[in-house]
Design a protein around this motif. Structure first.
Motif: not given
Length: 314
Positions: A62-63, A66
């Protein structure tokens, strides 16, 4: 700004030395703070990208997504198309790991257009390779073989030996899952010769395991066992958990074929301790796994099978 460049370079160097490096992450985060203050969007885009890679290798998808999306947005804003192509390609890898093949394909389509416009032939091989892997994960082996063959053609044209070996390895594995053992053996031997010559340890491990699978299907248990054990020895030295698991599954299938059902159950458990069956197995491999474990369970009975399997997982 000069300090940011030094920090970023040091972070990238640390990352390539150790992809799970906390130091790399800290250095890149410091460089990002400085690049933001001085409004250096080019430096910021690259730092975001490498920090995203660092999170990707720590399985923080997820990071990673992003950060890479922020990098891509900056690349589009300032017109850095070459960097954008690199970022899109790796963002697609992250989306694949998250199970979003639709998004991954969209990113690869945009990336394909960019590398063709920029004339980056080596970039095309990486896109074709990703598409082949993704298509395999969906069970479309005919389409995957076509993509891997195209990847091989471009890799040979550009002299990319890494992706030449990767493509041949993929074609060998695809042929095996399609039941074309003669082609799988021919490709496997071709790839293994190149991999040994170039010292490509991961390819050697995978190709030996594939040749073990082929030999087993051909009824040559001695040759299958020799391939599996050589592959396993190399995988253990490399601490390559996934390929350790594949070798153990191969040995489990071999034990089952030889009527050693308790040993087969033990090896299944040991293999399951090394890889994630639901995440790491493409359709062809999962079909074999389900068939083999069902046959072993049927021979031993549920209670004995579960107990021996758990012993292997421990």
């Amino acid at each position: 700004e000069a300090r940011a460049k030094v920090l970023s370079a040091a972070g990238v160097m640390n990352f390539y030395m150790d992809k799970s490096s906390v130091a790399a992450q800290r250095l890149l985060e410091e460089s990002i703070a400085i690049y933001r203050n001085v409004e250096n969007k080019s430096g910021l885009a690259k730092a975001f990208f490498f920090l995203g890679l660092a999170h990707k290798f720590r399985n923080d998808y997820d990071t990673a997504q992003s950060l890479m999306e922020q990098s891509a947005a900056l690349c589009r804003e300032i017109g850095e198309r070459w960097t954008l192509a690199v970022v899109l390609n790796d963002t697609a890898r992250v989306m694949r790991r998250k199970g979003d093949n639709v998004r991954a394909r969209a990113l690869l389509e945009e990336c394909t257009q960019l590398v063709q416009e920029l004339g980056i032939r080596w970039g095309l091989t990486r896109i074709l390779g990703q598409l082949a892997t993704m298509t395999r994960s969906e069970g479309d082996y005919e389409r995957a073989a076509d993509l891997a063959q195209k990847c091989l053609a471009v890799a040979q044209e550009t002299g990319d030996m890494f992706l030449t070996v990767w493509s041949i390895t993929s074609l060998a594995e695809i042929a095996r899952f399609r039941g074309d053992y003669a082609s799988a053996e021919a490709r496997g031997k071709q790839g293994l010769a190149i991999a040994r010559d170039k010292g490509n340890r991961q390819a050697i491990i995978k190709l030996l395991c594939t040749l073990g699978d082929v030999a087993q299907h051909q009824g040559d248990t001695a040759r299958a066992s020799a391939h599996y054990y050589e592959s396993l020895s190399l995988a253990l030295k490399a601490k390559d958990r996934k390929n350790i698991g594949w070798c153990l599954f191969g040995l489990a299938r071999l034990a089952r074929a030889e009527g050693q059902f308790a040993r087969a159950a033990l090896l299944v458990g040991a293999a399951e301790a090394q890889l994630n069956v639901d995440r790491d197995m493409e359709p062809g491999a999962r079909k074999e796994y389900d068939c083999d474990t069902a046959a072993i369970r049927a021979q031993l009975g549920e209670e004995v099978f579960a107990a021996v399997r758990a012993k292997g997982q421990a």
